[in-house]
Design an enzyme around this catalytic site. Sequence first.
Site, short mmCIF file in Angstrom:
data_model
loop_
_atom_site.label_atom_id
_atom_site.label_comp_id
_atom_site.label_asym_id
_atom_site.label_seq_id
_atom_site.Cartn_x
_atom_site.Cartn_y
_atom_site.Cartn_z
N GLN A 1 -58.09 -42.07 -4.68
CA GLN A 1 -57.35 -40.83 -4.44
C GLN A 1 -55.91 -41.10 -4.02
O GLN A 1 -55.17 -40.18 -3.68
CB GLN A 1 -58.06 -40.00 -3.37
CG GLN A 1 -59.47 -39.59 -3.79
CD GLN A 1 -60.28 -38.94 -2.67
OE1 GLN A 1 -59.80 -38.79 -1.55
NE2 GLN A 1 -61.51 -38.57 -2.98
N HIS B 1 -59.21 -40.10 0.77
CA HIS B 1 -58.70 -39.26 1.87
C HIS B 1 -57.34 -39.70 2.42
O HIS B 1 -57.21 -40.03 3.59
CB HIS B 1 -59.73 -39.17 3.00
CG HIS B 1 -61.07 -38.67 2.54
ND1 HIS B 1 -62.16 -38.58 3.35
CD2 HIS B 1 -61.48 -38.23 1.32
CE1 HIS B 1 -63.19 -38.11 2.66
NE2 HIS B 1 -62.80 -37.90 1.43
N GLU C 1 -62.51 -26.03 4.42
CA GLU C 1 -62.00 -25.09 5.42
C GLU C 1 -60.62 -24.53 5.11
O GLU C 1 -59.77 -25.23 4.56
CB GLU C 1 -61.92 -25.80 6.80
CG GLU C 1 -63.27 -26.25 7.31
CD GLU C 1 -63.18 -26.97 8.65
OE1 GLU C 1 -62.06 -27.20 9.15
OE2 GLU C 1 -64.26 -27.29 9.19
N TYR D 1 -59.66 -29.82 15.31
CA TYR D 1 -60.39 -29.09 14.28
C TYR D 1 -61.81 -29.61 14.08
O TYR D 1 -62.52 -29.17 13.18
CB TYR D 1 -59.54 -29.00 12.99
CG TYR D 1 -58.38 -28.07 13.28
CD1 TYR D 1 -58.48 -26.71 13.07
CD2 TYR D 1 -57.25 -28.54 13.96
CE1 TYR D 1 -57.49 -25.83 13.47
CE2 TYR D 1 -56.24 -27.67 14.37
CZ TYR D 1 -56.37 -26.32 14.12
OH TYR D 1 -55.40 -25.46 14.54
N TYR E 1 -73.01 -36.17 1.80
CA TYR E 1 -73.08 -36.09 0.34
C TYR E 1 -74.52 -36.24 -0.16
O TYR E 1 -74.90 -35.69 -1.17
CB TYR E 1 -72.17 -37.14 -0.30
CG TYR E 1 -70.71 -36.76 -0.22
CD1 TYR E 1 -70.24 -35.61 -0.85
CD2 TYR E 1 -69.80 -37.54 0.48
CE1 TYR E 1 -68.91 -35.25 -0.77
CE2 TYR E 1 -68.46 -37.18 0.57
CZ TYR E 1 -68.02 -36.03 -0.07
OH TYR E 1 -66.71 -35.68 0.02
#
Length: 499
Positions: free
Chosen positions: A211, A278, A369, A379, A390
């Site tokens: 990513q 991430h 979210e 958070y 997963y």
Amino acid sequence: MRNLKWGVFLTLTISGAIFGAVVALAQSPASQSPASQTPVSQSPVSQSPVTLQKVKTELANGERLYAQHCADCHGADLQGGLGSNLVDDIWTLAQTNTEIARLIALGDADVGMPEFTDVLSGGEILDVLDYIRNQKPKQKIKAATDADMVGDHLVNTAVWLDGLETPWSMVFLDKSHALITEKTGRLRRVVDGTLRDKPVVGTPAVWNGGQGGLLDLAIDPDYADNGWIYLTFSHPLKPGSDKAMTKLVRGKLTGNVWSDEQVLFEAKPEHYMKGRVHFGSRITFDDEGHVFFSVGERGQKDMAQDVMRPNGKVHRLMRDGSIPKDNPFAQQADAYPSIYSYGNRNPQGLIWTSGVLWETEHGPKGGDELNIIKSGANYGWPVISYGRNYSGTELTPYTHMKGMEQPISQWTPSIAANGLELVSGEMFKEWNGYLLAGALKYKELRLIKIDGKKYISEQILLKGRGRVRDITMGPDGAIYVILNKPGQVLRLTPKRDVK
Ligand code: HEC
């Protein structure tokens, strides 16, 4: 004597690690306004990150002890009996955590509350207290899965650009010029709707894998005057290194050359890490001279709770990279002073509007979210979540916890929320103030109706055209949707009066 004993107990527990989650949760900066904040160096958050395992153990212990010692009088459901209701948020004998812990220890003979000093250790009392504090009636945030399919008859969709390689972000510089990042590391120029073949020369080398790569792109609110362009990307520790971390730079475009680069944020070398997931990230600005950017937790869940780590956070800097004096952790030794919020999993949507910083982040399996990011707030990832592992197994039993923020809305199953934009301008004036969110996985564009800080509803505006990576309003008022696969930019215009 009793008070002396209690005094010793309090001193020991406060200085000891055992105080753990109770204090961390009770004193989390989330519950304090920046002005009234106690010196953050006293916050135990960084010394003892609230790990899920720790909280789980403490709460399970508290639950067991409650059933054994308290349930007879206060009820198995904590709703009261001989003793008072402990979950109605009405406190008559004690208010603060310290006062309640003291009451449990010393009792109150006048009302018939027994003392527990000889029965329970200090740590056990705190576990029971923590358990009670987390049993408040909970209102779960409903998952926004039942979005109406309304798109096709509302918008015309045209392919505006084609042939991009994994585009990630797009921004308009003016009416006829735009820039696009490609994850592979190229910054592409668009002039009057035509993609230039040659990428911009001299942009930073990126770690392109998983990513990671060249990620977000944004222009300074005063771009017309100062020419600053901001980029985030996965930065390799050294050329060829497999360790990388999200980095923020700004620079200028001189012809086809990236120049005047300034590093605004870079992680400490020891915080670079392997792993392909991430990185975040998004960049946005408020109207007070700050730049915000997000960094995902890099697949290291617990680090999201640790303010000595840069990952799993939303950061805030002045636009020149300096640290705002009122940043929530600016005074805390060893914390990253740029941290603005923590406990964020992988934020890939960030937009500031009318004093509110909206963020979307990917949940694991479920629990994406929509958040409003506040200074110093936690958070909750990975201690609380609406998602599961997963594999489908339970990730955490908790969706709520004191001192941790609830999302404004959540998506279960996950839509893979990616890219966030505010509708503005004449062309879609009926939707001004709404949010546009990409649903990478569902190949959708969602139109979210909000009212101030409240979530109202959402609609699917576009479906099945490709994986939506980012959205930007054009200077012409049209909605531009960046699809990472196929590598296209779509242009959306209203079909008729939108309602
Ligand atoms: C023998 C019965 C009994 C047991 C056992 C008992 N309590 Fe109580 N507790 C009471 C009574 C009676 C009160 C006072 C109720 C009132 O004022 O209306 C009280 C009050 C309290 C309060 C204060 C509530 C307020 O509104 O301020 C707390 C907190 C509390 N108990 C916690 C506990 C915990 C935790 C345990 C177990 C470790 C426990 N109690 C065990 C009878 C009991």
